[in-house]
Design a protein around this motif. Structure first.
Motif, PDB file in Angstrom:
ATOM      1  N   ILE A 121       0.760  -1.395   0.328  1.00 53.13           N
ATOM      2  CA  ILE A 121      -0.085  -0.117  -0.049  1.00 53.13           C
ATOM      3  C   ILE A 121       0.664   0.893  -0.283  1.00 53.13           C
ATOM      4  N   ASP A 122       0.621   1.926  -0.649  1.00 50.86           N
ATOM      5  CA  ASP A 122       1.602   3.483  -1.378  1.00 50.86           C
ATOM      6  C   ASP A 122       0.687   4.159  -0.520  1.00 50.86           C
ATOM      7  N   GLY A 123       1.201   4.839   0.632  1.00 50.52           N
ATOM      8  CA  GLY A 123       0.857   5.180   1.372  1.00 50.52           C
ATOM      9  C   GLY A 123       1.026   7.218   0.976  1.00 50.52           C
ATOM     10  N   SER A 124       2.123   7.463  -0.749  1.00 41.94           N
ATOM     11  CA  SER A 124       1.714   9.303  -0.855  1.00 41.94           C
ATOM     12  C   SER A 124       0.536   9.903  -1.083  1.00 41.94           C
ATOM     13  N   GLN A 125      -0.621   9.038  -1.631  1.00 44.17           N
ATOM     14  CA  GLN A 125      -1.289  10.141  -2.360  1.00 44.17           C
ATOM     15  C   GLN A 125      -2.708   9.963  -1.786  1.00 44.17           C
ATOM     16  N   CYS A 126      -2.372   9.254  -0.489  1.00 45.18           N
ATOM     17  CA  CYS A 126      -3.773   8.930   0.519  1.00 45.18           C
ATOM     18  C   CYS A 126      -3.659   8.313   1.568  1.00 45.18           C
ATOM     19  N   PRO A 127      -2.772   9.470   2.184  1.00 41.99           N
ATOM     20  CA  PRO A 127      -2.080   9.264   3.370  1.00 41.99           C
ATOM     21  C   PRO A 127      -3.301   9.219   4.876  1.00 41.99           C
ATOM     22  N   ASP A 128      -4.727   9.993   4.268  1.00 41.15           N
ATOM     23  CA  ASP A 128      -5.501  10.119   5.621  1.00 41.15           C
ATOM     24  C   ASP A 128      -6.444   8.588   5.900  1.00 41.15           C
ATOM     25  N   ILE A 129      -6.135   7.587   4.843  1.00 41.77           N
ATOM     26  CA  ILE A 129      -6.987   6.617   5.084  1.00 41.77           C
ATOM     27  C   ILE A 129      -5.609   5.105   4.940  1.00 41.77           C
ATOM     28  N   ILE A 130      -4.228   5.555   5.626  1.00 38.24           N
ATOM     29  CA  ILE A 130      -3.619   4.337   6.083  1.00 38.24           C
ATOM     30  C   ILE A 130      -3.390   3.484   7.755  1.00 38.24           C
ATOM     31  N   PRO A 131      -4.217   4.568   8.251  1.00 39.10           N
ATOM     32  CA  PRO A 131      -4.839   4.214   9.791  1.00 39.10           C
ATOM     33  C   PRO A 131      -5.477   3.021   9.770  1.00 39.10           C
TER      34      PRO A 131
END
Length: 435
Positions: A305-315
């Motif tokens: 999962i690449d968090g660079s484009q969607c950091p808010d859904i990572i948790p």
């Protein structure tokens, strides 16, 4: 703040997903910069949105809140222009909203006098060097305090060429995109690195265009901006929020049964990526009652999962990964360390308390899947809305109740979260220490 005791229980029912916080920020700003009266509907008065409403009011807009909509008299209305010309200093309270701060700093330079930005929480720790570099180049006066938000600026931004890194925060670019069309000459923003969070830039450009301003996007490498443009007032409905929908999509991936309503299927929101991530892990989505519901046949599968484009859904997708077969890697997520809390550290700490196997890296996580979570322990939101909601969804997969400390922080983005959680079967009660 208080504690909740949350009991393990499966969720089932329908949720109207709240309006997009990202789009609401942008709609309020564009309406407030306009030359007339706008009506913004489907708006949720979260702490962050209230911060932006009050900030734009500080700059001279007249904004009336009703239960169902905002009425916005733009700053360019003749009576507001005259009133604003008489003010030599204004205070802009950003509360804990990073979007409000970074969007408003350049916008405030449109006006004469001193602008003082204040806030609370971790907001003073969020870097503003991108703007300081521009201020230095243009001889705009500014002072600030280390570690706390108390920034003063004085001087007007001038049109020209702006070189900005794309891998720090798209919020800086958005702030400039709002501001530069109103200057008295043409400008160009040149992106000097790979652009992250392109979805948020798409949202900005979409809102700006809806309010009558044109900007040319050359493949996210440069933005060409004609000066002397004007925002046009209009009626605007805010679409549903995929960053909040992510919690209930993730719940469905974890054997819950929630129908999500009021989502725009062709949305430009970057957090719509949650659908692709969860589908790779095994979630199947289908339409039901004009909404969306997900289910998994078989086991959830690990992924990258690449968090660079969607950091808010990572948790919350980290929670799903913690209960998937195999080892998931979260990459390019270093920016999560400078949100309301250090989210990489918080996710690791709190989910591991529940039995997850997560290893923290500098800019990501390694998550080894487990079969279930245990509970029977106190966990902490770190006063971060997205950690609190992630732990609420985690409770549905625990074998015992959990005690969630500082649960009220969801008001930052999703004030009615606990009502929605309860309405689809979430079971909880207030928990007082010592009882």
């Amino acid at each position: 703040m208080g504690n909740l005791k949350i009991y393990p229980n499966k969720l089932s029912g329908e949720v109207k997903i709240p309006p997009s916080k990202s789009m609401a920020h942008r709609a309020v700003i564009c309406a407030a910069l306009s030359d007339g009266v706008s009506k913004v509907t489907n708006i949720d008065y979260s702490d962050d949105i209230i911060a932006t409403i009050e900030a734009m009011s500080s700059l001279g807009a007249k904004i009336t809140q009703t239960t169902d909509y905002l009425e916005v008299y733009g700053i360019k209305c003749p009576e507001n222009i005259k009133a604003n010309e008489l003010r030599n200093e204004r205070t802009i309270d950003c509360n804990e909203s990073g979007s409000t701060l970074r969007f408003l700093v350049p916008i405030a330079t449109l006006f004469d006098g001193v602008n003082r930005f204040v806030g609370r929480g971790n907001l003073g720790k969020r870097p503003l060097d991108t703007y300081y570099n521009i201020f230095d180049e243009q001889k705009i006066k500014y002072t600030y305090k280390e570690g706390t938000l108390d920034l003063k600026t004085e001087g007007k931004l001038r049109h020209g060429e702006f070189k900005v890194k794309g891998n720090i925060s798209s919020q800086f670019i958005t702030g400039l995109l709002f501001t530069l069309p109103l200057l008295d000459g043409d400008s160009k923003i040149i992106i000097t690195t790979e652009m992250e969070s392109k979805g948020y830039i798409d949202l900005t450009l979409s809102a700006i265009k809806d309010f009558g301003v044109e900007i040319i996007n050359n493949n996210y490498e440069e933005f060409i901006i004609k000066g002397n443009q004007n925002y046009k007032s209009r009626d605007y409905r805010v679409e549903g929020d995929y960053s909040q929908a992510a919690f209930f999509f993730s719940a469905d991936a974890l054997s819950n049964n929630v129908v999500l309503n009021d989502l725009k299927l062709d949305s430009l929101q970057g957090d719509k990526e949650v659908i692709d991530i969860l589908e790779r892990m095994g979630l199947n989505l289908k339409n039901k009652n004009n909404g969306l519901i997900g289910a998994v046949s078989g086991e959830l599968k690990a992924t990258v999962i690449d968090g660079s484009q969607c950091p808010d859904i990572i948790p919350v997708v980290s929670l799903v990964a913690a209960l998937s077969t195999g080892t998931t890697e979260i990459i390019n997520a270093g920016r999560l360390r400078i949100k309301e809390c250090d989210r990489l550290a918080a996710v690791t700490s709190e989910l591991n308390k529940l039995g997850a196997k997560i290893t923290e890296k500098e800019d990501g996580l390694i998550i080894e899947g487990v079969k279930e979570l245990k509970g029977g322990i106190e966990v902490w939101s770190h006063k971060d809305h997205r950690i609190a909601m992630t732990l609420a969804i985690a409770s549905t997969m625990c074998t015992e109740p959990i005690i969630l400390k500082d649960y009220e922080c969801v008001s930052k983005s999703y004030p009615q979260f606990w009502d929605d959680f309860k309405n689809v079967g979430g079971v909880f009660d207030e928990w007082n220490v010592g009882e």
